[in-house]
Each structure stands twice: as structure tokens, then as C-alpha cells.
Design an enzyme around this catalytic site. Structure first.
Site, PDB file in Angstrom:
ATOM      1  N   ASP A  62       5.206  -0.437  -6.995  1.00 29.98           N
ATOM      2  CA  ASP A  62       4.163   0.164  -6.483  1.00 29.98           C
ATOM      3  C   ASP A  62       3.375   0.401  -7.938  1.00 29.98           C
ATOM      4  O   ASP A  62       3.850   0.633  -9.004  1.00 29.98           O
ATOM      5  CB  ASP A  62       4.456   1.771  -5.932  1.00 29.98           C
ATOM      6  CG  ASP A  62       4.785   1.027  -4.386  1.00 29.98           C
ATOM      7  OD1 ASP A  62       4.598  -0.185  -3.949  1.00 29.98           O
ATOM      8  OD2 ASP A  62       5.539   1.867  -3.873  1.00 29.98           O
TER       9      ASP A  62
ATOM     10  N   LYS B 216      -0.628   0.235  -4.011  1.00 33.33           N
ATOM     11  CA  LYS B 216      -1.846   0.418  -3.430  1.00 33.33           C
ATOM     12  C   LYS B 216      -2.474   1.675  -4.042  1.00 33.33           C
ATOM     13  O   LYS B 216      -1.885   2.621  -4.646  1.00 33.33           O
ATOM     14  CB  LYS B 216      -1.659   0.867  -1.871  1.00 33.33           C
ATOM     15  CG  LYS B 216      -1.063  -0.212  -1.155  1.00 33.33           C
ATOM     16  CD  LYS B 216      -0.936  -0.022   0.449  1.00 33.33           C
ATOM     17  CE  LYS B 216      -0.462  -0.975   1.225  1.00 33.33           C
ATOM     18  NZ  LYS B 216       0.643  -1.831   0.730  1.00 33.33           N
TER      19      LYS B 216
ATOM     20  N   MET C  66      -0.289  12.933  -0.766  1.00 35.00           N
ATOM     21  CA  MET C  66      -1.591  12.182  -0.541  1.00 35.00           C
ATOM     22  C   MET C  66      -2.722  13.329  -0.133  1.00 35.00           C
ATOM     23  O   MET C  66      -3.372  12.801   0.681  1.00 35.00           O
ATOM     24  CB  MET C  66      -1.617  10.868   0.116  1.00 35.00           C
ATOM     25  CG  MET C  66      -0.843   9.837  -0.519  1.00 35.00           C
ATOM     26  SD  MET C  66      -0.512   8.354   0.750  1.00 35.00           S
ATOM     27  CE  MET C  66       0.973   9.105   1.649  1.00 35.00           C
TER      28      MET C  66
END
Length: 453
Positions: free
Chosen positions: A238, A260, A373
Site C-alpha cells: 500500500d 489507494k 480515515m
């Protein structure tokens, strides 16, 4: 790095030492381990140097080194223990393009001599750029203790066995043979055996390891994660996995970024699944390296399903998740008697937008939740919690880059959460710790008037 570590060929090359005292003796002890042609320039020499000269191990030129002597030198040491003479030698060397080391003068030296662990042909060089010579000696002593004296003989034998090892199938079979050979050598077996027929197994499918990279500090990796990186043929990682962790992968491994970015560019999950499966089907050991713990908001199940559908072997190697790292940096426990008997791990974002949760339960006093997040969702989270009765002075700690050198901790209150996050201009990955304040701040809660929305 101010000094780039290299191993310089000196066999049958001229190396000079200017000086004949104790400093010269110390450098010569190291140089005499090599196959260099050593010359010492000094009018007066230590008896130890005289003894080496008598045995033909070096030559002594009883005069100061001059410009003509520089031609063809590989290296020169200025070990006169006299600043003016050492500077003269360094100037001659610089004019001739010869690297010069001035003993005990790091700033004026073109190169430095590291601490050495000698198991010729295995040589371990340890350097601290002069910042910690005592540390270098301690590391040297540790390695001397743990590296068997016979490792050099093993390497010589291994060199002779290389043609037979090359007959093994390339890839994992060869690596497995060499790994077993050197594992035995490190355990004290100094008589390595040649490859046997059973060392050439028939081709087998690869394997996939889903590995947690932890919050970002290489020291937070598990031992299993380190071993996996050392063995991996392919590392698919990642974007949140930092470079210091990627550098732990073996040099020959293929490194692929497949991460991402929130509200930014992303590799589709189907493409990541195909990448994992294709590499493993080709026989590779694939490490799917995920920031934190692979099972926490990492779409792990989708990737496991793809491996299972392809008939591939897989395993999960858990890591330290951001919630644990953030709480540790706050000096707080995630659960505490009398405060909270449960812990919630939440996401602020779903694939289709902001995430919804049981806000009434989250708004109760004493609730502790780690919100991943959550930076961009902060105003939404703040509004929902206040709407369901949460107190404006509820502590919310925002921990950015938990455990990394650039870590930041924002001690906020729910009533001003979104405004404080915006003002702080946080750029790195962050986790919102609802209900937890840094330990030093817990004794002094902010007045309600200061945190009103």
C-alpha cells in the site's frame, strides 16, 4: 549518508601510510589483513612496523611522502599525528586524485575506515560517520560473538559448490538450498554439503502472505514480518507503507505499489487481486504488505477470496494496528475498568461515501473508539455525535503518522474537532481516538465555554 559504503579492490594495489607511530600501527593492523602492497613513509618507525618490514609484509621508505609517490596509489593514510604534516599529505593526495584518510580527522578525510568483523571472505563493515564509534565497537563485539569463526571456510566451500547449485531449478529451489546451507553454517556446521537430488523439487505454485507493516516504524514489525520480507519474491504494498520498511525486502525482490489514496488515484481492487494471483501462480512467494494490521480496513477478505478461488496457499501475518500505536503514543490504554468495557474500531469513509454508525452508542460518556480515515469526515462525525448527545468537551486525540519520526498529536475536543483538524493542516495518515486525551492532558479538561461548537 555523507559517506557511501563500498568495498574497494586493493589486492596487488599500492596503499601508503604516512607516519611511523602508534596511529600508523593501528591502521597497518587492518591493512595487513588485505593483499595490498603496503608502503610506509616515515623517518622513524615503531618497532612493530620494523618487525613487519623484516618479514617482508610491507616496505619502509625512510622519508616524507612526496608528490611523485602519489602516482598509482589506491589509498593513502595520513597518520603522522602532526596536523601540519597530515594536511600536507592530504593536499598532495587531493591534487593527485588519491583518496586520503587523516587519522582522527573526519571532516578533512575523503574516506573513513569502518569497524570490521573479519571472516574472510565475509567482511562486515560498521560505520557511524564518526557519530558513535563506541556504538560501532559494541555492534562489532555483538557480531563477533554470533558469527562462527569458520564462516570464511564455509564461503570458500560454497564458492566451489556454486556450479552444482546452479543445476537446481532457478528461484525458490536454489534459494532454499543456500538458505539451508548458511543456516547450518551459522549454527556452527563448517562442512557444507553439495546439493542432493532431493534439493531439486518439482515446480510448485507460489504462496501469498498477507503481512501487517504496522504503523510505520520498522522496529514495530513482527519477527515473522521481517522474515517474510527477507524471503519474498514479490512485495505488493500500500502507499502508506514507508520506504524504510520496503528497504527490508531482499534486493532481488520485485516491489510493486498497489495502494489507494483517499479521494485520489487508486489501483482498482480487481487489478490488485489479479496481480497477487498472477505472481503467485508463476511460483513466487508474494508478500501483500498492508499498513497496520492487514485485517483492519484493508479489504483483506476480497484478496483472500481471490487466492482461494485460484487454489493458492495463503497465510495472514498480523501487525500492530494504528489504534494500538496511537493509544501507546498518547500514554493511554484502549480499555479501562470503570471507563469502557468495549473498544470500537470504525472507519470514517466507506466505498460510497461517509460511513454511518450507531451514533447514540458512540455518544455515551466513557466510549472509546478509534476512527480510521476520519480526517475528511471530521465535521460529519462531530455533527452526528453532538446531535446524539455527546458532550462538546469529549476528548478526541488525532494522531498523525503514529510512531514515525514525523508523528504529530493534536489534542482536540469534540466541539471544535473539525476546525482544529483544518487548522492543523494534517497531511499524513491519521487516526481519531474518540474518548482519549494524551495522558498529560487528562487532569485538566477544557471548560465547556472553550469548546462550544
Amino acid at each position: 549518508m555523507k559517506f557511501f559504503p563500498v568495498f574497494l579492490r586493493v589486492a596487488d594495489q599500492r596503499v601508503a601510510v604516512s607516519g611511523g607511530g602508534a596511529a600508523a600501527v593501528a591502521k597497518l593492523r587492518l591493512l595487513l589483513k588485505t593483499e595490498a602492497r603496503i608502503e610506509v613513509h616515515a623517518a622513524e618507525i615503531d618497532p612493530v612496523i620494523a618487525g613487519w618490514a623484516a618479514k617482508g609484509r610491507l616496505i619502509v621508505l625512510p622519508r616524507p611522502i612526496g608528490a611523485a609517490d602519489m602516482a598509482g596509489l589506491r589509498l593513502v593514510y595520513a597518520a603522522n599525528e602532526e596536523a601540519q604534516e597530515d594536511a600536507r599529505v592530504a593536499a598532495l593526495a587531493a591534487a593527485s586524485g588519491v583518496p586520503c584518510n587523516i587519522v582522527d580527522n573526519l571532516q578533512a578525510s575523503a574516506f573513513l575506515t569502518p569497524a570490521l568483523v573479519d571472516r574472510d571472505p565475509l567482511v562486515v563493515a560498521i560505520g557511524t560517520e564518526g557519530a558513535g564509534p563506541v556504538l560501532a565497537r559494541k555492534i562489532k563485539a555483538h557480531l563477533e560473538e554470533h558469527l562462527p569463526a569458520g564462516l570464511g571456510r564455509v564461503l570458500d566451500r560454497a564458492r566451489a559448490l556454486r556450479p552444482q547449485a546452479e543445476a537446481l531449478p532457478p528461484g525458490r529451489a536454489r534459494r532454499a538450498y543456500w538458505a539451508a546451507l548458511f543456516d547450518r553454517a551459522l549454527a556452527g556446521d563448517t562442512a557444507p554439503a553439495a546439493p542432493a537430488p532431493q534439493d531439486a523439487p518439482s515446480p510448485v505454485p507460489g504462496r501469498v502472505l498477507f503481512v501487517g507493516a504496522g504503523p510505520g516504524d520498522p522496529d514495530d514489525l513482527t519477527l515473522r514480518a521481517r522474515r517474510a520480507l527477507d524471503r519474498a519474491d514479490v512485495v505488493i504494498h500500500d502507499r502508506l507503507v514507508p520506504q524504510p520498511i520496503l528497504e527490508l525486502a531482499r534486493r532481488e525482490a520485485e516491489i510493486v505499489e498497489a495502494g489507494k489514496t483517499g479521494f485520489g488515484p487508486a489501483m482498482p481492487q480487481d487489478a490488485i487481486n489479479r496481480l497477487i494471483v498472477d505472481r503467485a501462480r508463476a511460483g513466487a512467494l508474494v508478500v501483500r504488505l498492508k499498513s497496520g494490521d492487514p485485517g483492519v480496513f484493508g479489504r483483506l477478505d476480497e484478496e483472500i477470496d481471490a487466492c482461494a478461488a485460484a487454489g493458492l496457499d495463503w497465510a495472514i501475518l498480523p501487525g500492530i494496528t494504528a489504534a494500538s500505536a496511537a493509544a501507546a503514543r498518547l500514554g493511554q490504554s484502549l480499555t479501562r475498568r470503570g471507563r469502557n468495557s468495549e473498544l470500537r474500531l470504525l472507519t470514517g469513509q466507506e466505498t460510497d461515501g461517509l460511513a454511518d454508525h450507531d451514533w447514540a452508542a458512540l455518544a455515551r460518556p466513557g466510549t472509546v473508539a478509534a476512527i480510521y480515515m476520519g480526517k475528511r469526515a471530521a465535521r460529519f462525525i462531530q455533527g452526528r455525535l453532538l446531535m446524539h448527545g455527546a458532550r462538546p468537551d469529549t476528548p478526541v486525540s488525532v494522531v498523525e503518522n503514529a510512531g514515525r519520526p514525523d508523528e504529530r498529536i493534536l489534542a482536540a475536543r469534540l466541539g471544535r474537532l473539525a476546525a482544529e483538524i483544518a487548522a492543523a493542516d494534517l497531511r499524513g495518515p491519521a487516526v481519531l481516538m474518540l474518548g482519549l486525551a494524551p495522558r498529560a492532558a487528562t487532569a485538566a479538561p477544557a471548560p465547556l465555554a472553550e469548546v462550544a461548537p
